[in-house]
Design an enzyme around this catalytic site. Sequence first.
Site, mmCIF file in Angstrom:
data_model
loop_
_atom_site.group_PDB
_atom_site.id
_atom_site.type_symbol
_atom_site.label_atom_id
_atom_site.label_comp_id
_atom_site.label_asym_id
_atom_site.label_seq_id
_atom_site.Cartn_x
_atom_site.Cartn_y
_atom_site.Cartn_z
ATOM 1 N N CYS A 281 100.013 74.057 51.456
ATOM 2 C CA CYS A 281 99.690 72.903 52.302
ATOM 3 C C CYS A 281 98.401 72.274 51.779
ATOM 4 C CB CYS A 281 99.489 73.350 53.747
ATOM 5 S SG CYS A 281 98.619 72.108 54.722
ATOM 6 N N GLU B 250 101.994 69.655 38.142
ATOM 7 C CA GLU B 250 102.980 68.790 38.789
ATOM 8 C C GLU B 250 102.824 68.742 40.313
ATOM 9 O OE1 GLU B 250 106.950 69.755 37.419
ATOM 10 O OE2 GLU B 250 106.650 68.543 35.636
ATOM 11 N N CYS C 4 103.842 68.007 53.464
ATOM 12 C CA CYS C 4 103.708 69.020 54.502
ATOM 13 C C CYS C 4 103.549 68.328 55.849
ATOM 14 C CB CYS C 4 102.490 69.901 54.197
ATOM 15 S SG CYS C 4 102.282 71.244 55.398
ATOM 16 N N GLU D 65 104.548 67.853 28.565
ATOM 17 C CA GLU D 65 105.716 68.733 28.520
ATOM 18 C C GLU D 65 106.953 67.922 28.179
ATOM 19 O OE1 GLU D 65 106.658 70.969 32.040
ATOM 20 O OE2 GLU D 65 104.565 71.352 32.503
ATOM 21 N N HIS E 163 115.721 78.034 30.218
ATOM 22 C CA HIS E 163 115.082 76.775 29.835
ATOM 23 C C HIS E 163 114.703 76.874 28.358
ATOM 24 C CE1 HIS E 163 112.248 73.449 29.700
ATOM 25 N NE2 HIS E 163 112.640 73.092 30.904
HETATM 26 C C1 GLA Z 1 107.985 71.328 34.946
HETATM 27 C C2 GLA Z 1 106.914 72.371 35.119
HETATM 28 C C3 GLA Z 1 107.075 73.534 34.218
HETATM 29 C C4 GLA Z 1 108.516 73.933 34.087
HETATM 30 C C5 GLA Z 1 109.318 72.754 33.624
HETATM 31 C C6 GLA Z 1 110.784 73.068 33.429
HETATM 32 O O1 GLA Z 1 107.652 70.328 34.118
HETATM 33 O O2 GLA Z 1 105.626 71.848 34.993
HETATM 34 O O3 GLA Z 1 106.315 74.590 34.751
HETATM 35 O O4 GLA Z 1 108.982 74.378 35.302
HETATM 36 O O5 GLA Z 1 109.250 71.759 34.604
HETATM 37 O O6 GLA Z 1 111.500 71.943 33.045
HETATM 38 ZN ZN ZN Z 2 100.181 71.076 56.049
#
Ligand code: GLA
Ligand code: ZN
Length: 675
Positions: free
Chosen positions: A116, A151, A156, A308, A359
């Site tokens: 949260c 990310e 919440c 990424e 992955h």
């Molecule tokens: C996101 C996350 C990573 C991983 C990738 C998988 O970008 O930041 O930790 O989980 O997705 O695609």
């Molecule tokens: Zn909250």
Amino acid sequence: MIEDKKVTKMLYGGDYNPEQWGEDIWAEDMRLFNLAGIDVVTLNVFSWAMLQPSENTYNFETLDKIIDNVTKHGLNICLATSTAAHPAWMARKYPDILRVEFNGMKRKFGSRHNSCPNSPTYRKYSVELARRIAERYKNQENIVAWHISNEYGGECYCENCEKAFRVWLKDRYKTIEAVNAAWDTAFWGHTFYDFDDIVAPNMLSEHFAENRTTFQGISLDYRRFMSDSILDCYRMEYETVKSITPDIQVTTNLMGFFKPLDYQKWAKYMDFVSWDNYPSNEATTATKAMNHDLMRGIKQGKPFCLMEQTPSVTNWLPYNALKRPGVMRLWSYQAVAHGADTVMFFQMRRSIGACEKYHGAIIDHCGHENTRVFREAAALGAELKRLGDATLGARHKSEVAILFDWDNWWAIEYSAGPSVNLKYYDEILRYYETLSNMNISTDIIGVDDDLSQYKMVIAPVLYMTKGDYDEKIRTFVKNGGTFITTFFSGYVNETDLVYTGGYPGKLRDIMGLWVEEQDALPPEMENHFTYDGVRYPATLICDLSHSEGAEILTTYEEDFYAGMPALTKNAFGNGHAYYVCTASNGEFYKHFLGNVMDELNIKPVCITAPDVEATIRSNDKGDYLFLLNHAKTDSTFALNTLDNRGGQDLLTNTKYNAGETITMKPTDVLIIKLD
Ligand code: GLA
Ligand code: ZN
């Protein structure tokens, strides 16, 4: 982007999680990284449980070893703060850290991105962890960037959030009367007598589905509040690491067109933007490009970091198709063509358990280098070494901008009426895709950005006209700019209250028309108009308008509003404003924008074959023309650049004269340094 004297080429590497496997494997990791030309690793993304095994214990032993190991092997480090998944003990001891979902369900421990944002526990311990990490590694010379959390996202609806929402509202509106006015609570007798009457808008209160709310005002403000709350968490960590290591740049990895967070606001607090590029199977060249251009645009054109991408495959799509040979390289260079100064992956080695074990990774479960994916990665690594610092810091010069605004995204899709099929992203894409297919350099800008550098600004569905944005447009057009907007524009202010007196509200004088009604067409219905000799469908929404000075370029052909404007052009000051009263097909946008750009002398950076994308980036060392063949077949065309220049491809050293015929194989890339 990463302005650090150690960075003399595009950094190449990615997420490396060696705490997930035995130390006996680490030496092999290093051997393979060396073979693949890896020079940066993102460490410590999900290690909170390891670093703080209990409330009063911190343990950096493993992280020390990992850092020593990669340092000994000459790697740069992008060091994460590990705050994107809290430890299990913390959830048990301090349940305030657990989120409450939109449907009111309180979560238990599990998953990630799960704290949260208004939890006092989360705020205290995330900042404390960031502080300890920064203190411990502040003299580590190979750290090139801080990577805060991971990310950020989600939402919440817990009681702490509700309380914080009231504080946020007090700060914004000062009095409860002002809140009532802003949300028009006289409707349905929703008057609030006290800030404490206000509850979070979700399935327990104002909502009856995700985007279906009875009160747009409160739902919209909750979006803003949630984006700000999460931003506060980021900023607290930012300030903490910055106070300890002022010279290290700080970022967090964003996700392109990610609706919950207003990245234009976020970017103001990031030293450079970084983002994770995971196109879906349906993604087109234009949708991929549009994400990159948004990520460049939120920081006013500053190069960004591709933080990424998968080397080969994701695990979370319904159908996880492999990137075909050459595609990883092509999409890496597409990112670079649109402003990336790094090429990075998730992940360096495949984990053996849990949801990401399938992955893609540079090092696969087989553990050696004799794989297609490794070979492709190593080839790109070698190529990036050869490219060196050539394109670093290079910028785009665009004469065209498309306005994208998160408040509009939220407001349009909360709106009850006129059409559930009206999606802000889709309307932006219609225009962007047209320009992208024509190789027109386009910036995606926000309402705070300056317009004066552009010849043409397009603001599809500018439903919400905030503050004095109309004045910005007015000045732009008066000074000779060309402005294009569409149906359902200019309707409301920032709290979603309608500007009375006639649509499109404050844009009315600029557009030179009055919109009286709007007809939402169900998918099976179409109207038509004829533009410049060609008949096109009118779909989605037809605004019914009356010219108040605008030239009517074409009219609807059917129904009771046949003869009313479908497209208008208003001369205003030294410039022009077009109102596109309806939606149409790709052919129309190509035809219409093509004509407008001819008049304005806006040219493609290079004329190519279909599906061959072209962009230009420039720095003090030169102008670089990127040519990317996304077609499934060979593409042949004559080199025909904006200013008729030839040049030399940096990847093969081949020289191309202006006008010379080029044949590109599928997935081929050229980076031509123009003479
Ligand atoms: C996101 C996350 C990573 C991983 C990738 C998988 O970008 O930041 O930790 O989980 O997705 O695609
Ligand atoms: Zn909250």
